[in-house]
Write an enzyme that holds these catalytic residues in place. Structure first.
Site, PDB file in Angstrom:
ATOM      1  CE1 TYR A 137       4.957  -4.368   0.604  1.00 57.93           C
ATOM      2  CE2 TYR A 137       4.371  -6.166   2.089  1.00 57.93           C
ATOM      3  CZ  TYR A 137       4.911  -4.904   1.873  1.00 57.93           C
ATOM      4  OH  TYR A 137       5.402  -4.190   2.934  1.00 57.93           O
TER       5      TYR A 137
ATOM      6  CG  HIS B 120       4.849  -0.363   3.114  1.00 62.61           C
ATOM      7  ND1 HIS B 120       5.251  -0.689   1.847  1.00 62.61           N
ATOM      8  CD2 HIS B 120       3.601   0.202   3.002  1.00 62.61           C
ATOM      9  CE1 HIS B 120       4.286  -0.352   0.987  1.00 62.61           C
ATOM     10  NE2 HIS B 120       3.276   0.184   1.671  1.00 62.61           N
TER      11      HIS B 120
ATOM     12  CD  GLU C 131       0.297   0.794   0.033  1.00 67.89           C
ATOM     13  OE1 GLU C 131       1.069   0.307  -0.812  1.00 67.89           O
ATOM     14  OE2 GLU C 131       0.657   1.642   0.873  1.00 67.89           O
TER      15      GLU C 131
ATOM     16  CE  LYS D  71       8.276  -3.633   5.116  1.00 67.01           C
ATOM     17  NZ  LYS D  71       9.274  -3.868   4.038  1.00 67.01           N
TER      18      LYS D  71
ATOM     19  CG  ASN E  51      12.548  -2.273   4.420  1.00 67.51           C
ATOM     20  OD1 ASN E  51      11.558  -2.774   4.953  1.00 67.51           O
ATOM     21  ND2 ASN E  51      12.535  -1.785   3.181  1.00 67.51           N
TER      22      ASN E  51
END
Length: 327
Positions: free
Chosen positions: A104, A173, A184, A66, A170
């Site tokens: 998402y 992913h 994905e 991220k 965070n």
């Protein structure tokens, strides 16, 4: 020992021969290997025994770094290799708000959805296809708990514990199941060309860096795109160096996956060439021991990185990888 048999013509192509450059971990469906300079695409296992032995536990999963952890990509890829996984595809991209929302979509009803979409589309991300035994669960273990503060308590060595801030920022992913991984991976690495999110190349004040296959496979230099070049592409890209560079490196460049990067600076070709150091790693280790080739090069051909030679070729080489091959 390796033996190659031509199924179509029912004849032995290579008698049982020792070949140290091919390893069991290279033998998976979809990989491209070089055996005595002959490039081979692995499309299936020869029999059920081989499939059970080499492919029974093999999985593919999506890993995303991220925006908050993109600068830590070297450390993160080292964690991936240390966990026994390999990177089979990679690209840097920047998602629009709509693309992030589509990715998402399953969390659309959750309270954190809008913040997550806003964050993931706030800067570039690096997405990778990882492969290995039980890759889905192994990568999620590397990531650690979703909330970074919980990760610091319960899994202090995890990626999120080291690089994350909270439950949204965070650092990474990972797909939560084989079905999610398939969806994905298709989102970022679609089977139909031209439908993936765009790369982040700027095509201005730039030069091209290619991390050569030997350095990628040894995990020595870590990244914005990973390519597996066929011989024709490698010859086309290096044509300008033919007859100029003594060690013509076509075979090395198409011997496995390589990483292509766009390097940005007002004087990018000259500055990056200085950073790479002399083409011969032995000379580099004597004269400029902190340069990339001094640290990671083996010989004049396997010298870790390719850098653009002439300033006027910097943009052309970047365009070759990020417009033509990634088009």
């Amino acid at each position: 020992l390796h033996k190659l048999f031509d199924v179509k013509n029912q004849r032995t192509f290579l008698r049982r021969t020792k070949y140290d450059e091919l390893h069991p971990e290279d033998l998976f469906v979809g990989n491209r290997v070089n055996v005595f300079s002959r490039q081979l695409n692995l499309i299936d296992y020869g029999d059920q025994y081989t499939a059970n032995k080499l492919g029974s536990q093999k999985e593919r999963t999506l890993a995303m770094i991220k925006p908050d952890a993109v600068t830590k990509v070297g450390d993160i890829i080292q964690m991936i290799y240390d966990a026994g996984l390999i990177v089979t595809k990679a690209r840097m991209t920047r998602l629009s708000g709509k693309q992030a929302a589509d990715f998402y979509m399953e969390h659309q009803s959750k309270s954190f959805f809008n913040n997550l979409v806003q964050f993931v589309s706030s800067g570039p991300v690096i997405v990778m296809e990882l492969m290995g035994d039980e890759a889905v669960s192994v990568w999620r273990k590397v990531l650690g708990p979703t909330d970074s503060s919980v990760a610091r308590k319960d899994a202090s060595a995890s990626l999120r514990a080291q690089f994350g801030t909270d439950g949204t920022k965070n650092a990474g992913h990972g797909s939560d199941s084989m079905a999610s991984a398939a969806r994905e991976l298709e989102f970022f690495f679609p089977s139909t060309a031209g439908h993936s999110p765009p790369n982040t190349a700027k095509f201005s004040d730039c030069t091209c860096c290619i991390i050569k296959p030997h350095a990628v496979s040894e995990g020595k230099i870590q990244f914005s795109l990973q390519f597996s070049l066929d011989r024709a592409n490698a010859e086309e890209f290096l044509e300008v160096y033919k007859g100029v560079v003594t060690e013509y490196t076509v075979t090395e460049l198409c011997s496995g996956p390589c990483m292509a990067l766009e390097i940005l600076s007002t004087d990018a070709p000259r500055e990056f060439r200085m950073f790479c150091g002399p083409a011969d790693p032995e000379i580099a280790r004597h004269l400029r021991p902190t340069t990339l080739r001094a640290l990671y090069g083996k010989n004049k051909v396997q010298n870790a990185v390719h850098c653009t030679d002439l300033p006027e070729d910097g943009l052309l080489e970047v365009q070759y990888f990020f417009k033509i091959l990634d088009g």
